[in-house]
Design a protein around this motif. Structure first.
Motif, PDB file in Angstrom:
ATOM      1  N   VAL A  94      -9.864   0.214  -0.657  1.00 14.06           N
ATOM      2  CA  VAL A  94      -9.114   0.698  -1.829  1.00 14.06           C
ATOM      3  C   VAL A  94      -7.865   1.458  -1.401  1.00 14.06           C
ATOM      4  O   VAL A  94      -6.766   1.275  -1.951  1.00 14.06           O
ATOM      5  CB  VAL A  94     -10.024   1.579  -2.699  1.00 14.06           C
ATOM      6  CG1 VAL A  94      -9.205   2.281  -3.781  1.00 14.06           C
ATOM      7  CG2 VAL A  94     -11.128   0.746  -3.341  1.00 14.06           C
ATOM      8  N   VAL A  95      -8.003   2.322  -0.394  1.00 15.31           N
ATOM      9  CA  VAL A  95      -6.862   3.118   0.071  1.00 15.31           C
ATOM     10  C   VAL A  95      -5.765   2.216   0.643  1.00 15.31           C
ATOM     11  O   VAL A  95      -4.565   2.384   0.340  1.00 15.31           O
ATOM     12  CB  VAL A  95      -7.326   4.141   1.127  1.00 15.31           C
ATOM     13  CG1 VAL A  95      -6.122   4.823   1.786  1.00 15.31           C
ATOM     14  CG2 VAL A  95      -8.232   5.199   0.491  1.00 15.31           C
ATOM     15  N   ILE A  96      -6.154   1.236   1.476  1.00 12.82           N
ATOM     16  CA  ILE A  96      -5.163   0.340   2.079  1.00 12.82           C
ATOM     17  C   ILE A  96      -4.449  -0.484   1.014  1.00 12.82           C
ATOM     18  O   ILE A  96      -3.215  -0.655   1.033  1.00 12.82           O
ATOM     19  CB  ILE A  96      -5.843  -0.573   3.116  1.00 12.82           C
ATOM     20  CG1 ILE A  96      -6.312   0.256   4.317  1.00 12.82           C
ATOM     21  CG2 ILE A  96      -4.888  -1.672   3.590  1.00 12.82           C
ATOM     22  CD1 ILE A  96      -7.091  -0.528   5.338  1.00 12.82           C
ATOM     23  N   THR A  97      -5.212  -1.003   0.037  1.00 13.29           N
ATOM     24  CA  THR A  97      -4.611  -1.785  -1.052  1.00 13.29           C
ATOM     25  C   THR A  97      -3.622  -0.948  -1.850  1.00 13.29           C
ATOM     26  O   THR A  97      -2.522  -1.396  -2.207  1.00 13.29           O
ATOM     27  CB  THR A  97      -5.715  -2.328  -1.978  1.00 13.29           C
ATOM     28  OG1 THR A  97      -6.641  -3.105  -1.213  1.00 13.29           O
ATOM     29  CG2 THR A  97      -5.119  -3.192  -3.082  1.00 13.29           C
ATOM     30  N   PHE A  98      -3.995   0.290  -2.143  1.00 14.29           N
ATOM     31  CA  PHE A  98      -3.122   1.180  -2.904  1.00 14.29           C
ATOM     32  C   PHE A  98      -1.816   1.461  -2.149  1.00 14.29           C
ATOM     33  O   PHE A  98      -0.726   1.435  -2.725  1.00 14.29           O
ATOM     34  CB  PHE A  98      -3.865   2.488  -3.194  1.00 14.29           C
ATOM     35  CG  PHE A  98      -3.094   3.469  -4.013  1.00 14.29           C
ATOM     36  CD1 PHE A  98      -2.837   3.221  -5.359  1.00 14.29           C
ATOM     37  CD2 PHE A  98      -2.600   4.645  -3.453  1.00 14.29           C
ATOM     38  CE1 PHE A  98      -2.113   4.126  -6.128  1.00 14.29           C
ATOM     39  CE2 PHE A  98      -1.874   5.547  -4.209  1.00 14.29           C
ATOM     40  CZ  PHE A  98      -1.635   5.283  -5.553  1.00 14.29           C
ATOM     41  N   LEU A  99      -1.904   1.703  -0.843  1.00 14.80           N
ATOM     42  CA  LEU A  99      -0.711   1.965  -0.045  1.00 14.80           C
ATOM     43  C   LEU A  99       0.220   0.750   0.000  1.00 14.80           C
ATOM     44  O   LEU A  99       1.450   0.879  -0.079  1.00 14.80           O
ATOM     45  CB  LEU A  99      -1.119   2.376   1.374  1.00 14.80           C
ATOM     46  CG  LEU A  99      -1.801   3.746   1.513  1.00 14.80           C
ATOM     47  CD1 LEU A  99      -2.237   3.965   2.945  1.00 14.80           C
ATOM     48  CD2 LEU A  99      -0.862   4.862   1.051  1.00 14.80           C
ATOM     49  N   ILE A 100      -0.358  -0.440   0.129  1.00 11.21           N
ATOM     50  CA  ILE A 100       0.463  -1.661   0.159  1.00 11.21           C
ATOM     51  C   ILE A 100       1.203  -1.854  -1.161  1.00 11.21           C
ATOM     52  O   ILE A 100       2.388  -2.225  -1.184  1.00 11.21           O
ATOM     53  CB  ILE A 100      -0.428  -2.885   0.477  1.00 11.21           C
ATOM     54  CG1 ILE A 100      -0.939  -2.805   1.926  1.00 11.21           C
ATOM     55  CG2 ILE A 100       0.336  -4.186   0.275  1.00 11.21           C
ATOM     56  CD1 ILE A 100      -1.928  -3.903   2.289  1.00 11.21           C
ATOM     57  N   MET A 101       0.498  -1.584  -2.281  1.00 10.66           N
ATOM     58  CA  MET A 101       1.137  -1.732  -3.589  1.00 10.66           C
ATOM     59  C   MET A 101       2.311  -0.756  -3.750  1.00 10.66           C
ATOM     60  O   MET A 101       3.378  -1.114  -4.260  1.00 10.66           O
ATOM     61  CB  MET A 101       0.100  -1.505  -4.693  1.00 10.66           C
ATOM     62  CG  MET A 101      -0.961  -2.596  -4.782  1.00 10.66           C
ATOM     63  SD  MET A 101      -2.227  -2.234  -6.013  1.00 10.66           S
ATOM     64  CE  MET A 101      -1.236  -2.224  -7.503  1.00 10.66           C
ATOM     65  N   VAL A 117       6.218  -1.854  -4.326  1.00 11.17           N
ATOM     66  CA  VAL A 117       6.968  -1.471  -5.526  1.00 11.17           C
ATOM     67  C   VAL A 117       8.259  -0.737  -5.168  1.00 11.17           C
ATOM     68  O   VAL A 117       9.329  -0.960  -5.762  1.00 11.17           O
ATOM     69  CB  VAL A 117       6.076  -0.606  -6.435  1.00 11.17           C
ATOM     70  CG1 VAL A 117       6.904   0.029  -7.553  1.00 11.17           C
ATOM     71  CG2 VAL A 117       4.954  -1.447  -7.038  1.00 11.17           C
ATOM     72  N   LEU A 118       8.220   0.121  -4.190  1.00  8.20           N
ATOM     73  CA  LEU A 118       9.396   0.889  -3.778  1.00  8.20           C
ATOM     74  C   LEU A 118      10.392   0.054  -2.962  1.00  8.20           C
ATOM     75  O   LEU A 118      11.534   0.489  -2.758  1.00  8.20           O
ATOM     76  CB  LEU A 118       8.963   2.110  -2.955  1.00  8.20           C
ATOM     77  CG  LEU A 118       8.122   3.164  -3.695  1.00  8.20           C
ATOM     78  CD1 LEU A 118       7.724   4.274  -2.750  1.00  8.20           C
ATOM     79  CD2 LEU A 118       8.886   3.717  -4.895  1.00  8.20           C
ATOM     80  N   GLY A 119       9.996  -1.111  -2.510  1.00 13.02           N
ATOM     81  CA  GLY A 119      10.890  -1.964  -1.746  1.00 13.02           C
ATOM     82  C   GLY A 119      11.258  -1.402  -0.387  1.00 13.02           C
ATOM     83  O   GLY A 119      12.352  -1.669   0.130  1.00 13.02           O
ATOM     84  N   VAL A 120      10.364  -0.619   0.176  1.00 13.86           N
ATOM     85  CA  VAL A 120      10.650   0.033   1.454  1.00 13.86           C
ATOM     86  C   VAL A 120      10.872  -0.982   2.574  1.00 13.86           C
ATOM     87  O   VAL A 120      11.741  -0.804   3.434  1.00 13.86           O
ATOM     88  CB  VAL A 120       9.497   0.994   1.816  1.00 13.86           C
ATOM     89  CG1 VAL A 120       9.714   1.596   3.198  1.00 13.86           C
ATOM     90  CG2 VAL A 120       9.372   2.104   0.768  1.00 13.86           C
ATOM     91  N   LEU A 121      10.147  -2.044   2.534  1.00 17.18           N
ATOM     92  CA  LEU A 121      10.226  -3.023   3.610  1.00 17.18           C
ATOM     93  C   LEU A 121      11.235  -4.146   3.333  1.00 17.18           C
ATOM     94  O   LEU A 121      11.433  -5.012   4.178  1.00 17.18           O
ATOM     95  CB  LEU A 121       8.837  -3.642   3.857  1.00 17.18           C
ATOM     96  CG  LEU A 121       7.730  -2.668   4.277  1.00 17.18           C
ATOM     97  CD1 LEU A 121       6.425  -3.417   4.437  1.00 17.18           C
ATOM     98  CD2 LEU A 121       8.088  -1.954   5.580  1.00 17.18           C
ATOM     99  N   GLN A 122      11.841  -4.151   2.147  1.00 14.17           N
ATOM    100  CA  GLN A 122      12.732  -5.262   1.795  1.00 14.17           C
ATOM    101  C   GLN A 122      13.923  -5.417   2.745  1.00 14.17           C
ATOM    102  O   GLN A 122      14.219  -6.544   3.174  1.00 14.17           O
ATOM    103  CB  GLN A 122      13.227  -5.102   0.349  1.00 14.17           C
ATOM    104  CG  GLN A 122      13.979  -6.319  -0.176  1.00 14.17           C
ATOM    105  CD  GLN A 122      14.355  -6.154  -1.636  1.00 14.17           C
ATOM    106  OE1 GLN A 122      14.638  -5.049  -2.085  1.00 14.17           O
ATOM    107  NE2 GLN A 122      14.359  -7.250  -2.367  1.00 14.17           N
TER     108      GLN A 122
END
Length: 328
Positions: free
Chosen positions: A260-267, A271-276
């Motif tokens: 749950v924690v890993i899924t939440f962090l990925i989402m 959403v923030l586009g940090v890796l874009q």
């Protein structure tokens, strides 16, 4: 030996190549183990400790001390039958008979020595009436094992070489303690045998003196458990099961929480586009790195509008938006 050490619940055993099951007769009905104890000639050795230990067990025990051959034979023919035959005293596998043949011998008393062949019929009758295990807590017993092999005795424990009182007493005590508490025959023998390693400073290789000679066609003996012992083992098994279930529950809970924690962090990152920026830069680098001659170098999703010098001469420079729009 190295491979054998990895299997903590196994034990080494010898057996003949052509074992058969004994022909059983109607046996006794009892909830207790029946032990026939034969204490043979004991000059220079202490077998009294064996007697005390065996008589203290929760079992039906009959003890003969330095018996005559006829008395021993009569008890082996007993109609009620035995579960365990125990012998302590002097024995050898290097005796020589009248013809010069090397034979095994048991020393019953100061005047009588006899081989297994002298008890063949009585031992066979006892095996047919339910005798499952013989323990020869005496010296040099491999010859005894060979002689008893023809009688299809289910299980037999002998000592490979001469054995001291200290080793013989320790093995018997440790074996009976574990075996009578419900442990399997092979595990009990291994436990008792490995316990002898602590005595090897005075008795080298003591932990390899006891050896099992078995009849694979027969099931090993199981010590009958009293209701109190069964309840204790059931409680112990239940406790181990609870610990195992608790460990499994904890592991599953931790796994779900981590997921749950890993899924939440990925989402959040998506959403923030940090890796874009990194993704676009990597994609651009891969596109540039493709060879020009590769037929799929131009992506079908891209439209390339080329403006040549002839176009600028005809339409002027820079190209007007309307002209470019018309071209598109």
């Amino acid at each position: 030996l190295r491979c054998f050490v990895q299997y903590s619940m196994a034990e080494v055993a010898l057996s003949a190549a052509d074992d058969e099951r004994a022909t059983p007769l109607p046996s006794r009905v009892s909830t207790k183990m029946s032990i026939f104890v034969v204490l043979g000639h004991s000059d220079g050795i202490d077998i009294h400790a064996d007697r005390i230990l065996l008589e203290s067990m929760d079992a039906e025990t009959v003890v003969l001390t330095e018996p005559e051959r006829s008395e021993l034979d009569r008890w082996l023919w007993d109609q009620t039958g035995w579960d365990i035959l125990f012998f302590a005293g002097h024995s050898t596998s290097q005796a020589v008979d009248e013809s010069g043949k090397i034979i095994e011998q048991l020393f019953l008393n100061p005047q009588e020595q006899l081989s297994i062949s002298h008890l063949r019929y009585a031992l066979k009758a006892s095996i047919n009436r339910g005798l499952k295990l013989a323990i020869f807590n005496s010296c040099d017993g491999l010859g005894l094992a060979r002689a008893l092999g023809d009688l299809n005795l289910p299980q037999l424990i002998v000592m490979r070489e001469p054995v001291t009182d200290r080793v013989a007493h320790a093995f018997l005590q440790n074996f009976l303690q574990v075996f009578s508490n419900g442990e399997t025959f092979y595990t009990a023998v291994r436990y008792a045998r490995e316990q002898l390693q602590g005595l090897e400073s005075r008795s080298p290789c003591a932990s390899w003196l006891p050896v099992i000679y078995q009849n694979p066609a027969e099931a090993p003996l199981v010590w009958p458990q009293s209701p109190k012992q069964r309840r204790r083992r059931k409680v112990s098994a239940h406790s181990r099961g609870n610990r195992s279930t608790s460990a499994k529950t904890t592991t599953l809970r931790d796994l779900l929480l981590t997921s749950v924690v890993i899924t939440f962090l990925i989402m959040i990152v998506r959403v923030l586009g940090v890796l874009q920026p990194l993704e676009l830069s990597a994609y651009d680098s891969l596109m540039v790195a493709r060879p020009a001659e590769w037929e799929a170098a131009i992506d079908e999703r891209l439209l390339v509008v080329e403006i040549t010098e002839d176009d600028t001469d005809e339409y002027g420079y820079p190209i007007r938006d309307g002209t470019l729009a018309l071209a598109l």
